[in-house]
Design a protein around this motif. Structure first.
Motif, short mmCIF file in Angstrom:
data_model
loop_
_atom_site.label_atom_id
_atom_site.label_comp_id
_atom_site.label_asym_id
_atom_site.label_seq_id
_atom_site.Cartn_x
_atom_site.Cartn_y
_atom_site.Cartn_z
N VAL A 1 0.83 -1.21 0.00
CA VAL A 1 0.00 0.00 0.00
C VAL A 1 0.87 1.25 0.00
CG1 VAL A 1 -1.63 1.34 1.38
CG2 VAL A 1 -2.00 -1.12 1.06
N LEU A 2 1.90 1.27 0.84
CA LEU A 2 2.78 2.44 0.91
C LEU A 2 3.51 2.67 -0.42
CD1 LEU A 2 4.34 1.96 4.47
CD2 LEU A 2 2.76 3.78 3.77
N CYS A 3 4.04 1.61 -0.99
CA CYS A 3 4.80 1.75 -2.24
C CYS A 3 3.91 2.16 -3.41
CB CYS A 3 5.54 0.46 -2.56
SG CYS A 3 6.93 0.10 -1.48
N LEU A 4 2.73 1.53 -3.51
CA LEU A 4 1.83 1.86 -4.60
C LEU A 4 1.31 3.28 -4.46
CD1 LEU A 4 0.47 0.86 -7.16
CD2 LEU A 4 -1.40 -0.03 -5.76
N GLY A 5 0.94 3.68 -3.24
CA GLY A 5 0.47 5.05 -3.03
C GLY A 5 1.53 6.07 -3.37
N TRP A 6 2.76 5.81 -2.94
CA TRP A 6 3.84 6.75 -3.24
C TRP A 6 4.14 6.78 -4.74
CZ3 TRP A 6 5.82 10.88 -1.46
CH2 TRP A 6 7.06 11.35 -1.92
N SER A 7 4.05 5.64 -5.41
CA SER A 7 4.29 5.59 -6.85
C SER A 7 3.28 6.45 -7.61
CB SER A 7 4.23 4.15 -7.35
OG SER A 7 5.32 3.40 -6.87
N LEU A 8 2.01 6.37 -7.20
CA LEU A 8 0.99 7.18 -7.86
C LEU A 8 1.26 8.67 -7.67
CD1 LEU A 8 -2.19 5.11 -6.89
CD2 LEU A 8 -1.07 5.24 -9.14
N LEU A 9 1.66 9.07 -6.46
CA LEU A 9 1.99 10.47 -6.22
C LEU A 9 3.24 10.88 -7.01
CD1 LEU A 9 1.49 13.11 -4.72
CD2 LEU A 9 2.82 12.19 -2.80
N GLY B 1 11.52 13.39 -3.41
CA GLY B 1 11.45 11.94 -3.59
C GLY B 1 12.20 11.19 -2.50
N ARG B 2 13.38 11.65 -2.14
CA ARG B 2 14.17 10.95 -1.13
C ARG B 2 13.57 11.13 0.27
NH1 ARG B 2 20.34 12.05 -3.56
NH2 ARG B 2 19.84 11.11 -5.59
N LEU B 3 13.04 12.31 0.55
CA LEU B 3 12.37 12.50 1.84
C LEU B 3 11.12 11.63 1.95
CD1 LEU B 3 12.65 16.37 2.39
CD2 LEU B 3 13.68 14.58 3.81
N LEU C 1 7.87 0.21 -7.21
CA LEU C 1 9.08 0.93 -6.81
C LEU C 1 9.59 1.92 -7.83
CD1 LEU C 1 11.07 -2.12 -5.36
CD2 LEU C 1 9.71 -0.45 -4.07
N GLY C 2 9.27 1.70 -9.11
CA GLY C 2 9.91 2.45 -10.17
C GLY C 2 9.67 3.94 -10.15
N ALA C 3 8.43 4.38 -10.04
CA ALA C 3 8.12 5.80 -10.11
C ALA C 3 8.78 6.58 -8.98
CB ALA C 3 6.60 6.02 -10.09
N GLY C 4 8.73 6.03 -7.77
CA GLY C 4 9.37 6.68 -6.63
C GLY C 4 10.88 6.73 -6.79
N ALA C 5 11.47 5.66 -7.33
CA ALA C 5 12.91 5.63 -7.55
C ALA C 5 13.33 6.66 -8.60
CB ALA C 5 13.35 4.23 -7.97
N ARG C 6 12.53 6.81 -9.65
CA ARG C 6 12.88 7.79 -10.68
C ARG C 6 12.74 9.22 -10.15
NH1 ARG C 6 10.34 3.78 -13.72
NH2 ARG C 6 8.28 4.77 -13.61
N LEU C 7 11.72 9.47 -9.33
CA LEU C 7 11.57 10.80 -8.74
C LEU C 7 12.76 11.13 -7.85
CD1 LEU C 7 9.80 13.32 -8.20
CD2 LEU C 7 8.75 12.05 -6.32
N ALA C 8 13.23 10.16 -7.09
CA ALA C 8 14.38 10.36 -6.21
C ALA C 8 15.71 10.35 -6.95
CB ALA C 8 14.40 9.28 -5.13
N ARG C 9 15.66 10.13 -8.26
CA ARG C 9 16.86 10.08 -9.11
C ARG C 9 17.83 9.00 -8.64
NH1 ARG C 9 13.16 14.08 -10.27
NH2 ARG C 9 13.72 15.09 -12.24
N TYR C 10 17.27 7.82 -8.32
CA TYR C 10 18.12 6.69 -8.04
C TYR C 10 18.81 6.27 -9.34
CZ TYR C 10 16.13 6.07 -3.34
OH TYR C 10 15.76 6.24 -2.04
N ILE C 11 19.82 5.44 -9.22
CA ILE C 11 20.73 5.17 -10.33
C ILE C 11 20.59 3.72 -10.78
CG2 ILE C 11 23.16 5.10 -11.00
CD1 ILE C 11 23.60 7.24 -8.76
#
Length: 274
Positions: A26-34, A51-53, A124-134
């Protein structure tokens, strides 16, 4: 919970593990949508920070949920010493799937090197891209992006083994930590993750029920200066981890509640698939 009769312990473990996975989903999917919504609206630096915060807050909430369910006990306060420490490579051992979650839950300015399939993951993908993970698809591109992020004053989380530990205190180390530290000329902070359970280690089925509660403890190790010879340093770093984790395991064998690398603990015979 270990004082309860075995049937009640199994029931509690099943409920706690199931609810834990639901909470994480739920947390990951909700954050991904945002993240999908805000990614095109925020400038790079603002998106990276937001994104990182957000990931730190979400993972902290998740770990608090596991604690409230009686599934886990976490001692992660040692990581708080790394805040405001300037550009730094954080290099932990990798006993289980929760390792990155624990580190990211305590530090707000961490870039994470991720496998390409995880960067494309729905949860995980959308949140990782927002945070500029590598992404780690290309070694050369990964090193360039990691060096650039470090030069902005951030931390970089890299697991020297490249994957979860599969045997012994640690598995063979990759050279990426040393290469990035050499190119960026930043120090390497070693971190030791210790636990009393093999849960979610290499080869552990996701649906297998563990004995609860599980204890996780993080402690800081030596901070190394930027290496001049990455190849030689990689061997030295692996030897340091093997020595320190073996020493901690031996010291814990005589204690009431030892914490050690999960790779050294056999899967409990009382655990069964859910």
């Amino acid at each position: 919970m270990r004082h309860l009769p075995l049937p009640l312990r199994r029931l509690h473990a099943t409920l706690a593990v199931t609810l834990g996975w639901v909470l994480l989903g739920v947390l990951c999917l909700g954050w991904s949508l945002l993240a999908v919504l805000v990614y095109p609206l925020l400038p790079r630096r603002a998106g990276l920070r937001f994104g990182r915060l957000g990931i730190m807050g979400g993972f902290r909430l998740y770990l608090a949920g596991l604690s409230a369910l009686g599934a886990c006990r976490f001692d992660l306060k040692a990581l708080d010493q790394l805040r405001d420490s300037g550009p730094l490579i954080i290099a932990p051992n990798h006993p289980c799937l929760l390792d990155a979650v624990m580190v990211l839950s305590r530090l707000p300015d961490v870039a994470c090197i991720m496998k390409g399939e995880l960067m494309d993951n729905l949860f995980l993908g959308a949140g990782a891209r927002l945070a500029r993970y590598i992404r780690n698809d290309s070694l050369f591109g990964m090193i360039l992006l990691a060096v650039s992020d470090l030069r902005e004053g951030n931390h970089l989380l890299v697991f020297p083994e490249g994957t979860r530990t599969s045997g012994g205190p640690v598995g063979p180390f990759k050279g990426s930590v040393a290469l990035v530290a050499h190119r960026a000329q930043v120090p390497i902070q070693t971190v030791f993750i210790e636990t009393d359970s093999p849960y979610l280690g290499k080869g552990w089925p996701v649906l297998r029920r563990p004995d609860l509660p599980i204890t996780y403890r993080i402690r800081l190790g030596r901070r190394f200066d930027p290496p001049q010879d990455p190849h030689v340093f990689t061997g030295e770093l692996e030897a340091y981890f093997r020595t320190e984790l073996s020493r901690a395991r031996e010291a814990g064998e005589g204690s009431a509640a030892p914490c050690r690398c999960t790779a050294d603990i056999p899967v409990a015979t009382t655990s069964h698939p859910s």
